[in-house]
Design an enzyme around this catalytic site. Sequence first.
Site, PDB file in Angstrom:
ATOM      1  N   HIS A 258      25.613  36.010  50.044  1.00  0.00           N
ATOM      2  CA  HIS A 258      25.246  37.261  50.704  1.00  0.00           C
ATOM      3  C   HIS A 258      23.992  37.079  51.564  1.00  0.00           C
ATOM      4  CE1 HIS A 258      25.018  41.729  50.958  1.00  0.00           C
ATOM      5  NE2 HIS A 258      23.737  41.456  51.147  1.00  0.00           N
ATOM      6  N   GLU A 259      22.919  36.630  50.922  1.00  0.00           N
ATOM      7  CA  GLU A 259      21.668  36.461  51.677  1.00  0.00           C
ATOM      8  C   GLU A 259      21.835  35.363  52.730  1.00  0.00           C
ATOM      9  OE1 GLU A 259      19.506  38.785  51.406  1.00  0.00           O
ATOM     10  OE2 GLU A 259      20.439  39.640  49.623  1.00  0.00           O
ATOM     11  N   HIS A 262      23.171  36.891  55.837  1.00  0.00           N
ATOM     12  CA  HIS A 262      22.100  37.538  56.613  1.00  0.00           C
ATOM     13  C   HIS A 262      21.287  36.477  57.374  1.00  0.00           C
ATOM     14  CE1 HIS A 262      22.419  41.656  55.276  1.00  0.00           C
ATOM     15  NE2 HIS A 262      22.265  41.361  54.001  1.00  0.00           N
ATOM     16  N   GLU A 288      24.737  43.702  57.613  1.00  0.00           N
ATOM     17  CA  GLU A 288      25.456  43.706  56.346  1.00  0.00           C
ATOM     18  C   GLU A 288      26.890  43.196  56.536  1.00  0.00           C
ATOM     19  OE1 GLU A 288      23.739  44.008  53.808  1.00  0.00           O
ATOM     20  OE2 GLU A 288      25.128  44.309  52.156  1.00  0.00           O
TER      21      GLU A 288
END
Length: 493
Positions: A258-259, A262, A288
Amino acid sequence: MNTLAQLKKYSAELVDLHHTLALMQWDQEVRMPRRAAEGRAGQFATLSGLVHRREVAPELGALLIQAEAQKESLSVEDRALVRVMRRSYDQNTRLPEEFVAEFSRLTSQAQMAWLEAREQSDFAIFQPLLERLVVMARQQAEYLGYAAHPYDALLDLYEEGLTTAQVESMFVELQAPLVAMVKRFAGRLATLSFAEPFALAGQEQFAQHLLVAMGFDFSRGCLARSAHPFTTTLGHHDRRITNRYAAKSLDFIFGALHEGGHALYEQGIAESLANSHLDDGVSLGIHESQSRFWENVVGRGRPFWQRFFPELQQAFPAQFAHTELDVFVRGINAVTPGLIRVDADELTYNLHVLIRFEIEKGLIEGSLEVGALPRVWRDKYRQYLGVEVESDADGVLQDIHWAHGSFGYFPTYTIGNLAAAQIWEAYKKYDPGFNQTLASGDLAKVKGWLAKEIHSHGSVYLPQELLVRVTGAPLSAKPFLAYLEEKFGTLAG
Ligand code: ZN
């Protein structure tokens, strides 16, 4: 120096200052000793007050008027710079300096109170600070201005142009099909559980391995630990992420993906946009979409694990030596209505967001008191997800956003989920052999397409404009619902 050169110099200086504030924030969440909190709050107030003064200077207003007069002769990028700086200038000039300094001081204190309240699972510790934050957020909405609803002003801070009415209709489109799918698939896919804990060092190492595989550049970023995983930018070549590690959970994998999503967005921004207001993701929703793309669309898919599961087995034989790939893939997609948003599966996740949206809207319009939150939280979780909230820590205190003073942020998570599915549809047209691409571990192909289509542009295009350029259509819930239907239908047989 001509107008545009002056404006670019001004932009670079402001970006430097914001990166310095981000460094202080990073330190606060990763390393800062607890008793430094008060001093740090003062530092934030001082520096953000000075930054604010630069952001509202009449000199900048005059430069913008001059640059706007030459708009027709500017390149696409330069025109975008003027537009983004104008938006930021207008937002900032509407907020008085004392308000900005006070808000900064309050959020710094609130974060410490939130940490303590969460540790002790006692909302009462956080409540007085949250009450003050809500008052200030409502004041902020009044300063910023809005057409229909005060919450519109706060939504617009994170997603340009987004309104309360739009979020409401997005959830109307989603809610019934999601609730129906949750009913169909809850409990149909067996969850994974682990008797043996995952060694901490091993988790961090595997997270790092996945980040390298997806193309995160460790010469331009790093990985640390914090209570709540996040990504931050301290410079064009300094995009940092944090992750958290628990003994018997796979969060270390999905937090990193997830990170990492980003961070890839940030690392992929074109060099030509470095140290300017365009050197940033265009909106939280599009940001996102990138994290969700890697975490869910890629990272919870069978093809990805065809490539990486053998390595996971090798890294954690006590947990996976005797697990079949398909059992693992069903396990990481198990649909289980639960209490914690960040642990939620793809089907229930947006219902967690819906609850926060309804609460925020109530707080900002004044129809809901902060003191009622623990009770309202319990009621909504029972109603939408059918689960009982046992403690504040696993309930109303689980997210740091309000302690940051961020109201209007949560809906961008759902926008991200919808946009990720829509972008995935576009990727599949570009690469019809997508399953083979992922199964062979050719993540560079995926990353390259995302960088070219989305990342490189930074904030040059408006969020909706970018989405139309990439996918040919404005944001819609349909690709997301179709993606879920196909995925969970297949997994559940
Ligand atoms: Zn995120």
